[in-house]
Design an enzyme around this catalytic site. Structure first.
Site, PDB file in Angstrom:
ATOM      1  N   CYS A  49      34.032  36.589  41.411  1.00 13.49           N
ATOM      2  CA  CYS A  49      34.186  35.558  40.359  1.00 13.49           C
ATOM      3  C   CYS A  49      34.210  33.984  40.673  1.00 13.49           C
ATOM      4  O   CYS A  49      33.591  33.091  40.173  1.00 13.49           O
ATOM      5  CB  CYS A  49      35.211  35.671  39.320  1.00 13.49           C
ATOM      6  SG  CYS A  49      35.338  37.398  38.775  1.00 13.49           S
TER       7      CYS A  49
HETATM    8  O1  KQY Z   1      34.342  35.965  36.105  1.00  9.85           O
HETATM    9  C1  KQY Z   1      35.554  36.079  35.701  1.00  9.85           C
HETATM   10  N1  KQY Z   1      35.980  37.050  35.916  1.00  9.85           N
HETATM   11  C2  KQY Z   1      35.897  34.773  34.882  1.00  9.85           C
HETATM   12  C3  KQY Z   1      36.912  34.975  33.973  1.00  9.85           C
HETATM   13  C4  KQY Z   1      37.307  33.652  33.451  1.00  9.85           C
HETATM   14  C5  KQY Z   1      39.028  33.670  33.381  1.00  9.85           C
HETATM   15  C6  KQY Z   1      39.526  32.589  32.458  1.00  9.85           C
HETATM   16  N2  KQY Z   1      40.828  32.661  32.043  1.00  9.85           N
END
Ligand code: KQY
Length: 364
Positions: free
Chosen positions: A356
């Site tokens: 991510c």
């Molecule tokens: O891709 C992801 N797992 C992003 C998650 C965003 C989290 C913000 N608290």
């Protein structure tokens, strides 16, 4: 200047390569917002620096840092990592960054999807998100890459994977969620994926495992290891909160053929023995416009959220009893790559993991 192209990658012969294909560099964004990251983001910054250093053993890394954090990021990162000042709302370049597409003549372009913080005003995680929504464009300006803009079509890079040979996998839970593209039917969304990633077949996995964070991004659940082979999360513990998703997804993938008609080989990748929860000891600011992160919240930990780089795979570790099993299983999937574990509990507290927080730019 980076131009906007009024066409689609499919029409122009550009495709998104698989993550396992040769890469030019990796982008990351330096974390700092104290209403997402605990303790003023200092533990997260250390972890991001460790992930960046691990990747930089294999290929160049660019870290984007805000004006306020540029000097700190520069001083905390190894010198061979490029640091560029860029404003963002948070630190998830997989999701707000560009999706690069290439042709077979050395051309490289990018898709600039709309970004609305994982659900906009319906169930997005923070408001505003306008700076994140400009990250793809800014990266493409920096790299002089022409872009396709999907005006009015919301998508995040963590919500799909491709095999580079015509197949894309995603989840219904995410792409059909009401906060993304409620004006479009499943067929219309499928057509957008096909046109902008240049694919012919979409594998619709039903559910992801983090409904409250990303509405179930596929990058916690499954990925392509190489054309014709995928990995899928797995547990035999019936008390694991994701037991059902693991078994349903595995059964689904085992039945699938890809765009080339190959029956998929499915590798199992263990879930951690224990999930991670916020304990209430983490100091996280409470700010209007951001969904609060509270004691008892699950912070989904999946070993699947690894990143494939040139000659390597960077895999999350959680100080969990199954850490070494996960590394062993990833090594078996990628016998020709060096598999490196990095402890990333701090990224999990923020809602994601290695995949991510990174975005690959392929080699032309
Ligand atoms: O891709 C992801 N797992 C992003 C998650 C965003 C989290 C913000 N608290």
């Amino acid at each position: 200047m980076a131009k906007r192209i009024d066409s689609t990658p499919k029409k122009d012969g550009y495709r998104m390569p698989g993550e396992f294909e040769e890469q030019e560099q990796i982008f990351m964004i330096w974390p700092e917002r104290p209403d997402n990251w605990r303790d003023g983001a200092k533990p997260a910054q250390k972890t991001y620096a460790a992930v960046a250093a691990a990747i930089s053993r294999f290929e160049p890394v660019t870290v984007l840092a805000s004006p306020a954090q540029f000097a700190n990021a520069r001083n905390r990162l190894p010198r061979d990592i490029r640091v560029v000042e860029m404003t963002s709302d948070d630190a998830w370049v997989r999701d707000c960054g560009p999706t690069f597409v290439k042709d077979d003549k050395g051309g490289l372009r990018a898709v600039d999807w709309d970004f609305n913080a994982w659900g906009g005003l319906y169930d997005g995680l923070y408001f505003p998100w306008d700076q994140d929504n400009m990250i793809a464009q800014k990266i493409c300006e920096l790299e002089r890459i022409d872009t396709y803009k999907t005006e009015g079509f919301v998508l995040e890079g963590g919500s799909f994977h491709v095999d580079g040979e015509g197949t894309v996998m995603t989840t219904e839970m995410c792409l059909l969620s009401p906060g993304r593209n409620p004006h479009l039917s499943k067929e219309e969304i499928e057509d957008m994926l096909k046109d902008y990633l240049n694919c012919e077949k979409v594998l619709w996995i039903k559910d992801g495992i983090d409904p409250d964070e990303t509405n179930g991004h596929v990058d916690d659940v499954a990925c392509f290891v190489r054309p014709g082979e995928v990995a899928c999360i797995w547990t035999e513990d019936e008390n694991d909160p994701f037991y059902q998703v693991c078994h349903e997804t595995y059964a689904f993938l085992r039945e699938q053929t890809d765009a080339k008609g190959r029956r998929l080989k499915v590798h199992k990748l263990t879930m951690p023995k224990k999930q991670v929860f916020l304990t209430g000891k983490e100091e996280i600011d409470y700010i209007e416009g951001t969904i609060p992160r509270e004691e008892g919240d699950i912070c989904v930990a999946s070993y699947m959220n690894f990143l494939i780089v040139n000659g390597g795979v960077i895999v999350p570790q959680y100080d969990d009893a199954y850490d070494s099993l996960a590394l062993k299983q990833v090594r078996e999937m990628f016998p020709d790559r060096e598999v490196v574990g990095v402890s990333t509990r701090e990224v999990v507290y923020g809602g994601g993991n290695i995949h991510c927080i990174t975005q690959q730019m392929p080699k032309r």
